[in-house]
Design a protein around this motif. Sequence first.
Motif, PDB file in Angstrom:
ATOM      1  N   VAL A  10      -3.602   5.928   4.199  1.00  0.00           N
ATOM      2  CA  VAL A  10      -2.619   6.033   5.270  1.00  0.00           C
ATOM      3  C   VAL A  10      -3.405   5.764   6.552  1.00  0.00           C
ATOM      4  O   VAL A  10      -3.910   6.677   7.187  1.00  0.00           O
ATOM      5  CB  VAL A  10      -1.958   7.420   5.322  1.00  0.00           C
ATOM      6  N   PRO A  11      -3.577   4.485   6.899  1.00  0.00           N
ATOM      7  CA  PRO A  11      -4.396   4.164   8.059  1.00  0.00           C
ATOM      8  C   PRO A  11      -3.700   4.506   9.373  1.00  0.00           C
ATOM      9  O   PRO A  11      -2.475   4.515   9.447  1.00  0.00           O
ATOM     10  CB  PRO A  11      -4.610   2.660   7.940  1.00  0.00           C
ATOM     11  N   LYS A  12      -4.508   4.779  10.370  1.00  0.00           N
ATOM     12  CA  LYS A  12      -3.966   5.050  11.691  1.00  0.00           C
ATOM     13  C   LYS A  12      -3.287   3.778  12.189  1.00  0.00           C
ATOM     14  O   LYS A  12      -3.799   2.686  12.060  1.00  0.00           O
ATOM     15  CB  LYS A  12      -5.078   5.461  12.650  1.00  0.00           C
ATOM     16  N   GLY A  13      -2.142   3.931  12.739  1.00  0.00           N
ATOM     17  CA  GLY A  13      -1.398   2.788  13.256  1.00  0.00           C
ATOM     18  C   GLY A  13      -0.273   3.288  14.124  1.00  0.00           C
ATOM     19  O   GLY A  13      -0.249   4.435  14.536  1.00  0.00           O
ATOM     20  N   LYS A  14       0.662   2.447  14.384  1.00  0.00           N
ATOM     21  CA  LYS A  14       1.816   2.853  15.177  1.00  0.00           C
ATOM     22  C   LYS A  14       2.594   3.907  14.409  1.00  0.00           C
ATOM     23  O   LYS A  14       2.879   3.749  13.235  1.00  0.00           O
ATOM     24  CB  LYS A  14       2.705   1.649  15.470  1.00  0.00           C
ATOM     25  N   SER A  15       2.943   4.981  15.069  1.00  0.00           N
ATOM     26  CA  SER A  15       3.619   6.074  14.378  1.00  0.00           C
ATOM     27  C   SER A  15       4.987   5.672  13.843  1.00  0.00           C
ATOM     28  O   SER A  15       5.524   6.323  12.978  1.00  0.00           O
ATOM     29  CB  SER A  15       3.746   7.295  15.287  1.00  0.00           C
ATOM     30  N   SER A  16       5.545   4.601  14.334  1.00  0.00           N
ATOM     31  CA  SER A  16       6.857   4.181  13.847  1.00  0.00           C
ATOM     32  C   SER A  16       6.755   3.295  12.609  1.00  0.00           C
ATOM     33  O   SER A  16       7.751   2.988  11.991  1.00  0.00           O
ATOM     34  CB  SER A  16       7.602   3.426  14.949  1.00  0.00           C
ATOM     35  N   ALA A  20       1.444   3.276   4.809  1.00  0.00           N
ATOM     36  CA  ALA A  20       0.611   3.677   3.675  1.00  0.00           C
ATOM     37  C   ALA A  20       0.447   2.451   2.794  1.00  0.00           C
ATOM     38  O   ALA A  20       1.350   1.624   2.681  1.00  0.00           O
ATOM     39  CB  ALA A  20       1.264   4.813   2.901  1.00  0.00           C
ATOM     40  N   ARG A  21      -0.705   2.329   2.194  1.00  0.00           N
ATOM     41  CA  ARG A  21      -0.954   1.138   1.372  1.00  0.00           C
ATOM     42  C   ARG A  21      -1.938   1.466   0.267  1.00  0.00           C
ATOM     43  O   ARG A  21      -2.607   2.490   0.299  1.00  0.00           O
ATOM     44  CB  ARG A  21      -1.486   0.012   2.243  1.00  0.00           C
ATOM     45  N   ILE A  22      -2.014   0.575  -0.688  1.00  0.00           N
ATOM     46  CA  ILE A  22      -2.976   0.691  -1.776  1.00  0.00           C
ATOM     47  C   ILE A  22      -3.978  -0.434  -1.592  1.00  0.00           C
ATOM     48  O   ILE A  22      -3.592  -1.593  -1.457  1.00  0.00           O
ATOM     49  CB  ILE A  22      -2.281   0.578  -3.152  1.00  0.00           C
ATOM     50  N   ILE A  23      -5.257  -0.058  -1.557  1.00  0.00           N
ATOM     51  CA  ILE A  23      -6.306  -1.064  -1.400  1.00  0.00           C
ATOM     52  C   ILE A  23      -7.359  -0.866  -2.482  1.00  0.00           C
ATOM     53  O   ILE A  23      -7.483   0.212  -3.052  1.00  0.00           O
ATOM     54  CB  ILE A  23      -6.954  -0.998   0.002  1.00  0.00           C
ATOM     55  N   SER A  24      -8.130  -1.908  -2.749  1.00  0.00           N
ATOM     56  CA  SER A  24      -9.181  -1.817  -3.758  1.00  0.00           C
ATOM     57  C   SER A  24     -10.330  -0.958  -3.239  1.00  0.00           C
ATOM     58  O   SER A  24     -10.499  -0.767  -2.032  1.00  0.00           O
ATOM     59  CB  SER A  24      -9.706  -3.212  -4.103  1.00  0.00           C
ATOM     60  N   PRO A  69       5.003   7.062   4.143  1.00  0.00           N
ATOM     61  CA  PRO A  69       5.083   7.790   5.400  1.00  0.00           C
ATOM     62  C   PRO A  69       4.552   7.053   6.617  1.00  0.00           C
ATOM     63  O   PRO A  69       3.671   6.211   6.515  1.00  0.00           O
ATOM     64  CB  PRO A  69       4.235   9.042   5.129  1.00  0.00           C
ATOM     65  N   LYS A  70       5.122   7.408   7.736  1.00  0.00           N
ATOM     66  CA  LYS A  70       4.622   6.943   9.018  1.00  0.00           C
ATOM     67  C   LYS A  70       3.337   7.704   9.298  1.00  0.00           C
ATOM     68  O   LYS A  70       3.161   8.821   8.836  1.00  0.00           O
ATOM     69  CB  LYS A  70       5.632   7.241  10.126  1.00  0.00           C
ATOM     70  N   TYR A  71       2.436   7.104  10.058  1.00  0.00           N
ATOM     71  CA  TYR A  71       1.201   7.781  10.419  1.00  0.00           C
ATOM     72  C   TYR A  71       1.423   8.584  11.689  1.00  0.00           C
ATOM     73  O   TYR A  71       1.807   8.046  12.729  1.00  0.00           O
ATOM     74  CB  TYR A  71       0.060   6.785  10.655  1.00  0.00           C
ATOM     75  N   LYS A  72       1.190   9.879  11.592  1.00  0.00           N
ATOM     76  CA  LYS A  72       1.244  10.738  12.763  1.00  0.00           C
ATOM     77  C   LYS A  72       0.695  12.100  12.367  1.00  0.00           C
ATOM     78  O   LYS A  72       1.050  12.636  11.317  1.00  0.00           O
ATOM     79  CB  LYS A  72       2.676  10.897  13.275  1.00  0.00           C
ATOM     80  N   ILE A  73      -0.187  12.641  13.184  1.00  0.00           N
ATOM     81  CA  ILE A  73      -0.722  13.971  12.919  1.00  0.00           C
ATOM     82  C   ILE A  73       0.247  14.984  13.501  1.00  0.00           C
ATOM     83  O   ILE A  73       0.587  14.925  14.679  1.00  0.00           O
ATOM     84  CB  ILE A  73      -2.126  14.119  13.514  1.00  0.00           C
ATOM     85  N   THR A  74       0.710  15.887  12.634  1.00  0.00           N
ATOM     86  CA  THR A  74       1.669  16.912  13.057  1.00  0.00           C
ATOM     87  C   THR A  74       1.201  18.268  12.531  1.00  0.00           C
ATOM     88  O   THR A  74       0.328  18.349  11.674  1.00  0.00           O
ATOM     89  CB  THR A  74       3.071  16.632  12.494  1.00  0.00           C
ATOM     90  N   ASN A  81       6.736  13.284   5.676  1.00  0.00           N
ATOM     91  CA  ASN A  81       6.806  12.184   6.620  1.00  0.00           C
ATOM     92  C   ASN A  81       7.130  12.737   8.001  1.00  0.00           C
ATOM     93  O   ASN A  81       8.122  13.443   8.143  1.00  0.00           O
ATOM     94  CB  ASN A  81       7.887  11.206   6.160  1.00  0.00           C
ATOM     95  N   PRO A  82       6.269  12.460   8.988  1.00  0.00           N
ATOM     96  CA  PRO A  82       5.076  11.617   8.982  1.00  0.00           C
ATOM     97  C   PRO A  82       3.890  12.304   8.311  1.00  0.00           C
ATOM     98  O   PRO A  82       3.931  13.500   8.034  1.00  0.00           O
ATOM     99  CB  PRO A  82       4.813  11.379  10.464  1.00  0.00           C
ATOM    100  N   SER A  83       2.829  11.537   8.089  1.00  0.00           N
ATOM    101  CA  SER A  83       1.669  12.060   7.396  1.00  0.00           C
ATOM    102  C   SER A  83       0.393  11.423   7.925  1.00  0.00           C
ATOM    103  O   SER A  83       0.426  10.537   8.771  1.00  0.00           O
ATOM    104  CB  SER A  83       1.801  11.808   5.894  1.00  0.00           C
ATOM    105  N   TYR A  84      -0.720  11.885   7.404  1.00  0.00           N
ATOM    106  CA  TYR A  84      -2.036  11.326   7.707  1.00  0.00           C
ATOM    107  C   TYR A  84      -2.889  11.506   6.460  1.00  0.00           C
ATOM    108  O   TYR A  84      -2.485  12.188   5.511  1.00  0.00           O
ATOM    109  CB  TYR A  84      -2.674  11.983   8.940  1.00  0.00           C
ATOM    110  N   CYS A  85      -4.059  10.891   6.424  1.00  0.00           N
ATOM    111  CA  CYS A  85      -4.811  10.747   5.175  1.00  0.00           C
ATOM    112  C   CYS A  85      -5.071  12.058   4.437  1.00  0.00           C
ATOM    113  O   CYS A  85      -4.722  12.189   3.268  1.00  0.00           O
ATOM    114  CB  CYS A  85      -6.109   9.994   5.410  1.00  0.00           C
ATOM    115  N   SER A  86      -5.673  13.052   5.066  1.00  0.00           N
ATOM    116  CA  SER A  86      -6.001  14.280   4.346  1.00  0.00           C
ATOM    117  C   SER A  86      -4.751  15.077   3.980  1.00  0.00           C
ATOM    118  O   SER A  86      -4.707  15.739   2.939  1.00  0.00           O
ATOM    119  CB  SER A  86      -6.972  15.144   5.151  1.00  0.00           C
ATOM    120  N   LYS A  87      -3.720  15.016   4.798  1.00  0.00           N
ATOM    121  CA  LYS A  87      -2.456  15.692   4.483  1.00  0.00           C
ATOM    122  C   LYS A  87      -1.808  15.045   3.259  1.00  0.00           C
ATOM    123  O   LYS A  87      -1.250  15.726   2.404  1.00  0.00           O
ATOM    124  CB  LYS A  87      -1.518  15.623   5.687  1.00  0.00           C
ATOM    125  N   TYR A  88      -1.886  13.740   3.164  1.00  0.00           N
ATOM    126  CA  TYR A  88      -1.342  12.995   2.029  1.00  0.00           C
ATOM    127  C   TYR A  88      -1.985  13.484   0.733  1.00  0.00           C
ATOM    128  O   TYR A  88      -1.303  13.754  -0.265  1.00  0.00           O
ATOM    129  CB  TYR A  88      -1.626  11.511   2.258  1.00  0.00           C
TER     130      TYR A  88
END
Length: 103
Positions: A10-16, A20-24, A69-74, A81-88
């Motif tokens: 869940v990379p940091k990006g625009k909160s809207s 989230a993505r799957i990468i190698s 999820p959208k990226y946003k620390i809450t 949703n929204p979420s961030y990496c460790s919360k995910y």
Amino acid sequence: MQHFSHHYQVPKGKSSAHNARIISKKHFFKLHVTGAKNEKVVAYRPANERYRKEAVSYAYHHMYKKHNPKYKITWNLYKENPSYCSKYVYLAYWRGTHHKAVK
């Protein structure tokens, strides 16, 4: 989270943006490891393999596919949703294992 040879991110990006993505693994390390002499990467996971599989399944089917999820620390730790990496990761183990892997 590891899913075979790939990671959920869940990379940091625009909160809207649903970003989230799957990468190698290779791409993950290329993005996040600098190659510094003493740099280390440490992965923590429960010893119980069933918990790992349940968390991965939940993250993929219920969070990534359903919500992406959208990226946003809450402050709301239990809202997906929204979420961030460790919360995910936390939510995947919390919900995917019915609280058994997280105490």
